[in-house]
Design a protein around this motif. Structure first.
Motif, PDB file in Angstrom:
ATOM      1  N   MET A  15       0.824  -1.200   0.000  1.00  0.00           N
ATOM      2  CA  MET A  15       0.000   0.000   0.000  1.00  0.00           C
ATOM      3  C   MET A  15       0.865   1.260   0.000  1.00  0.00           C
ATOM      4  N   LYS A  16       1.918   1.251   0.849  1.00  0.00           N
ATOM      5  CA  LYS A  16       2.796   2.407   0.942  1.00  0.00           C
ATOM      6  C   LYS A  16       3.508   2.643  -0.377  1.00  0.00           C
ATOM      7  N   ARG A  17       3.986   1.536  -1.009  1.00  0.00           N
ATOM      8  CA  ARG A  17       4.683   1.678  -2.296  1.00  0.00           C
ATOM      9  C   ARG A  17       3.736   2.190  -3.371  1.00  0.00           C
ATOM     10  N   SER A  18       2.490   1.739  -3.334  1.00  0.00           N
ATOM     11  CA  SER A  18       1.500   2.195  -4.321  1.00  0.00           C
ATOM     12  C   SER A  18       1.247   3.689  -4.167  1.00  0.00           C
ATOM     13  N   ALA A  19       1.180   4.129  -2.908  1.00  0.00           N
ATOM     14  CA  ALA A  19       0.953   5.549  -2.649  1.00  0.00           C
ATOM     15  C   ALA A  19       2.140   6.380  -3.132  1.00  0.00           C
ATOM     16  N   GLN A  20       3.349   5.891  -2.897  1.00  0.00           N
ATOM     17  CA  GLN A  20       4.541   6.606  -3.341  1.00  0.00           C
ATOM     18  C   GLN A  20       4.606   6.663  -4.869  1.00  0.00           C
ATOM     19  N   LYS A  21       4.198   5.565  -5.505  1.00  0.00           N
ATOM     20  CA  LYS A  21       4.199   5.521  -6.968  1.00  0.00           C
ATOM     21  C   LYS A  21       3.196   6.525  -7.527  1.00  0.00           C
ATOM     22  N   PHE A  22       2.012   6.578  -6.905  1.00  0.00           N
ATOM     23  CA  PHE A  22       0.997   7.519  -7.374  1.00  0.00           C
ATOM     24  C   PHE A  22       1.476   8.963  -7.175  1.00  0.00           C
ATOM     25  N   MET A  23       2.146   9.231  -6.044  1.00  0.00           N
ATOM     26  CA  MET A  23       2.648  10.570  -5.764  1.00  0.00           C
ATOM     27  C   MET A  23       3.688  10.976  -6.803  1.00  0.00           C
ATOM     28  N   LYS A  24       4.520  10.025  -7.182  1.00  0.00           N
ATOM     29  CA  LYS A  24       5.533  10.284  -8.208  1.00  0.00           C
ATOM     30  C   LYS A  24       4.860  10.629  -9.532  1.00  0.00           C
ATOM     31  N   GLN A  25       3.796   9.890  -9.882  1.00  0.00           N
ATOM     32  CA  GLN A  25       3.060  10.163 -11.111  1.00  0.00           C
ATOM     33  C   GLN A  25       2.393  11.535 -11.055  1.00  0.00           C
ATOM     34  N   LEU A  26       1.869  11.857  -9.895  1.00  0.00           N
ATOM     35  CA  LEU A  26       1.161  13.128  -9.732  1.00  0.00           C
ATOM     36  C   LEU A  26       2.107  14.311  -9.925  1.00  0.00           C
ATOM     37  N   GLU A  27       3.288  14.223  -9.311  1.00  0.00           N
ATOM     38  CA  GLU A  27       4.242  15.330  -9.409  1.00  0.00           C
ATOM     39  C   GLU A  27       4.887  15.413 -10.778  1.00  0.00           C
ATOM     40  N   SER A  28       4.922  14.287 -11.515  1.00  0.00           N
ATOM     41  CA  SER A  28       5.506  14.308 -12.859  1.00  0.00           C
ATOM     42  C   SER A  28       4.471  14.664 -13.922  1.00  0.00           C
ATOM     43  N   GLY A  29       3.213  14.891 -13.469  1.00  0.00           N
ATOM     44  CA  GLY A  29       2.182  15.331 -14.401  1.00  0.00           C
ATOM     45  C   GLY A  29       1.506  14.229 -15.178  1.00  0.00           C
ATOM     46  N   HIS A  30       1.456  13.008 -14.633  1.00  0.00           N
ATOM     47  CA  HIS A  30       0.807  11.886 -15.320  1.00  0.00           C
ATOM     48  C   HIS A  30      -0.686  12.206 -15.503  1.00  0.00           C
ATOM     49  N   PRO A  31      -1.202  12.138 -16.744  1.00  0.00           N
ATOM     50  CA  PRO A  31      -2.591  12.555 -17.031  1.00  0.00           C
ATOM     51  C   PRO A  31      -3.646  11.849 -16.179  1.00  0.00           C
ATOM     52  N   GLN A  32      -3.546  10.526 -16.026  1.00  0.00           N
ATOM     53  CA  GLN A  32      -4.551   9.795 -15.266  1.00  0.00           C
ATOM     54  C   GLN A  32      -4.505  10.155 -13.786  1.00  0.00           C
ATOM     55  N   ALA A  33      -3.303  10.281 -13.250  1.00  0.00           N
ATOM     56  CA  ALA A  33      -3.163  10.656 -11.841  1.00  0.00           C
ATOM     57  C   ALA A  33      -3.721  12.056 -11.599  1.00  0.00           C
ATOM     58  N   LEU A  34      -3.420  12.974 -12.502  1.00  0.00           N
ATOM     59  CA  LEU A  34      -3.931  14.338 -12.377  1.00  0.00           C
ATOM     60  C   LEU A  34      -5.451  14.372 -12.476  1.00  0.00           C
ATOM     61  N   SER A  35      -6.005  13.556 -13.363  1.00  0.00           N
ATOM     62  CA  SER A  35      -7.458  13.507 -13.541  1.00  0.00           C
ATOM     63  C   SER A  35      -8.144  13.006 -12.277  1.00  0.00           C
ATOM     64  N   LEU A  36      -7.599  11.957 -11.669  1.00  0.00           N
ATOM     65  CA  LEU A  36      -8.161  11.418 -10.433  1.00  0.00           C
ATOM     66  C   LEU A  36      -8.077  12.438  -9.303  1.00  0.00           C
ATOM     67  N   TRP A  37      -6.911  13.074  -9.188  1.00  0.00           N
ATOM     68  CA  TRP A  37      -6.715  14.076  -8.138  1.00  0.00           C
ATOM     69  C   TRP A  37      -7.702  15.231  -8.298  1.00  0.00           C
ATOM     70  N   THR A  38      -7.857  15.715  -9.516  1.00  0.00           N
ATOM     71  CA  THR A  38      -8.781  16.824  -9.783  1.00  0.00           C
ATOM     72  C   THR A  38     -10.214  16.428  -9.450  1.00  0.00           C
ATOM     73  N   HIS A  39     -10.589  15.191  -9.812  1.00  0.00           N
ATOM     74  CA  HIS A  39     -11.949  14.709  -9.565  1.00  0.00           C
ATOM     75  C   HIS A  39     -12.255  14.638  -8.066  1.00  0.00           C
ATOM     76  N   PHE A  40     -11.365  14.016  -7.314  1.00  0.00           N
ATOM     77  CA  PHE A  40     -11.600  13.860  -5.877  1.00  0.00           C
ATOM     78  C   PHE A  40     -11.469  15.186  -5.137  1.00  0.00           C
ATOM     79  N   ARG A  41     -10.615  16.060  -5.632  1.00  0.00           N
ATOM     80  CA  ARG A  41     -10.494  17.386  -5.025  1.00  0.00           C
ATOM     81  C   ARG A  41     -11.804  18.159  -5.183  1.00  0.00           C
ATOM     82  N   SER A  42     -12.411  18.094  -6.357  1.00  0.00           N
ATOM     83  CA  SER A  42     -13.678  18.788  -6.609  1.00  0.00           C
ATOM     84  C   SER A  42     -14.788  18.250  -5.715  1.00  0.00           C
ATOM     85  N   LEU A  43     -14.840  16.915  -5.575  1.00  0.00           N
ATOM     86  CA  LEU A  43     -15.854  16.304  -4.708  1.00  0.00           C
ATOM     87  C   LEU A  43     -15.658  16.734  -3.258  1.00  0.00           C
TER      88      LEU A  43
END
Length: 360
Positions: free
Chosen positions: A1-29
């Motif tokens: 779980m921790k590694r998955s979270a770190q991987k997602f964080m890496k994708q988010l900071e590198s601008g990965h489209p799917q990660a950004l889309s998920l973050w934007t969606h949950f942030r809006s909710l």
């Protein structure tokens, strides 16, 4: 779980489209739900920009720390800032993981710098629970090391933890659950009370009184102190409670319905010589002083204590100064006096986020 979270964080900071889309969606909710709950407290925000909003600028912060030779890399590959004066790393703050991604404090540094440049504020206040005090001490020290003079205008206000706040829905307590519980309990109390007056919207009245009960219970002590919450104490109509303040305001409003000549501002001072009047007027004169102290120390308990004192004085005056049966001159002077109390009481309640009720 921790590694998955770190991987997602890496994708988010590198601008990965799917990660950004998920973050934007949950942030809006999240913001949508936050806004609903805060609206019930009479709170609205002009802008939502938490530390996660600054994930892109966090890399700029790391580059800035590098350029000033403040960023140190450990054997494990993590980035830290030495907070000691002698450089022995006995006290430090980790600002970068070994994979190059930022941490909470890194994004807080980015957020602080951005707000300093964007708003040119006179004062910036962070309000969190007291467990985060070391975090903000480190944040302010790093900002100072970066040469940000406005850090002297930053302040961290801490609040304590609440114990014993349980609802019928279980042990995991959300603010929405607490507000729902307060409304439900208050509505039940209103139904049982023989003195309750018929209102157009009992649920709305119960909501406003319940919110007042929760706010006063939370604000009447030092913000940083832990305390045990009691539904029975919070919802009492006597004593230093939000229900008492609402009851006092409603009682004054009911009395002021007798005032048919409000447009006449002149009244005889000789009609207001009784000891309860003098004591209340002396208390009213302290309102500005209490507001200044509340603002200076950022402690709402001073305003709460003042309003409670005003409420008790108002009730003594209400029992002493009769309107019915008095001459027109005396009645007008007394109603003007009670109107002044009501105005100040409502003003203070609104500053605390409480909507005064006219009937209950």
């Amino acid at each position: 779980m921790k590694r998955s979270a770190q991987k997602f964080m890496k994708q988010l900071e590198s601008g990965h489209p799917q990660a950004l889309s998920l973050w934007t969606h949950f942030r809006s909710l999240s913001i949508e739900e936050y806004a609903k709950v805060y609206k019930r407290l009479g709170v609205q925000f002009d802008e939502f920009a938490g530390e996660s909003f600054y994930r892109e600028k966090s890399q700029d912060v790391l580059n800035l720390l590098r350029s000033k030779n403040i960023l140190k890399i450990t054997k494990e590959g993590t980035g830290v800032v030495d907070l000691t004066d002698n450089g022995d790393l006995s006290a430090y703050s980790t600002v970068m993981r070994s994979d190059g991604t930022s941490l909470y404090i890194t994004r807080d540094i980015a957020a602080a710098i951005d707000r300093m440049e964007k708003y040119n504020f006179d004062e910036m206040v962070y309000v969190t629970d007291k467990s985060q005090q070391p975090h903000f001490q480190n944040l302010f020290k790093i900002l100072k090391m970066l040469g940000k003079d406005k850090v002297d205008r930053c302040q961290h206000v801490t609040f304590g933890r609440v114990q014993g706040m349980q609802t019928r829905r279980g042990d995991v307590i959300f603010l929405e659950d607490v507000l729902d519980e307060a409304r439900t309990r208050m509505l039940q109390n209103m139904t049982k009370a023989e003195t309750s007056k018929t209102t157009e919207d009992p649920a709305d009245t119960a909501e406003k009184i319940g919110v007042a009960a929760v706010i006063i219970q939370d604000f009447k002590g030092p913000l940083q102190a832990d305390y045990r919450f009691s539904w029975e104490e919070a919802l009492q109509s006597v004593g230093d409670t939000g229900v008492f303040l609402q009851y006092t305001h409603a009682r004054l409003q009911s009395l002021l319905n007798l005032w048919s000549s409000k447009e006449e501002e002149d009244f005889s001072v000789s009609c207001l010589q009784e000891p309860p009047v003098v004591a209340t007027l002396q208390h009213l004169l302290r309102y500005d002083e209490v507001l200044c102290k509340t603002l200076k120390e950022l402690q709402p308990r001073y305003l709460v204590a003042y309003l409670m004192g005003l409420g008790h004085l108002a009730n003594v005056a209400h029992h002493t100064l009769r309107i019915k049966g008095s001459s027109q001159e005396v009645a007008h002077a007394r109603l003007y006096f009670f109107n002044t109390i009501c105005v100040v009481l409502a003003s203070g309640m609104k500053l605390l986020g409480i909507t005064p009720v006219d009937k209950m």
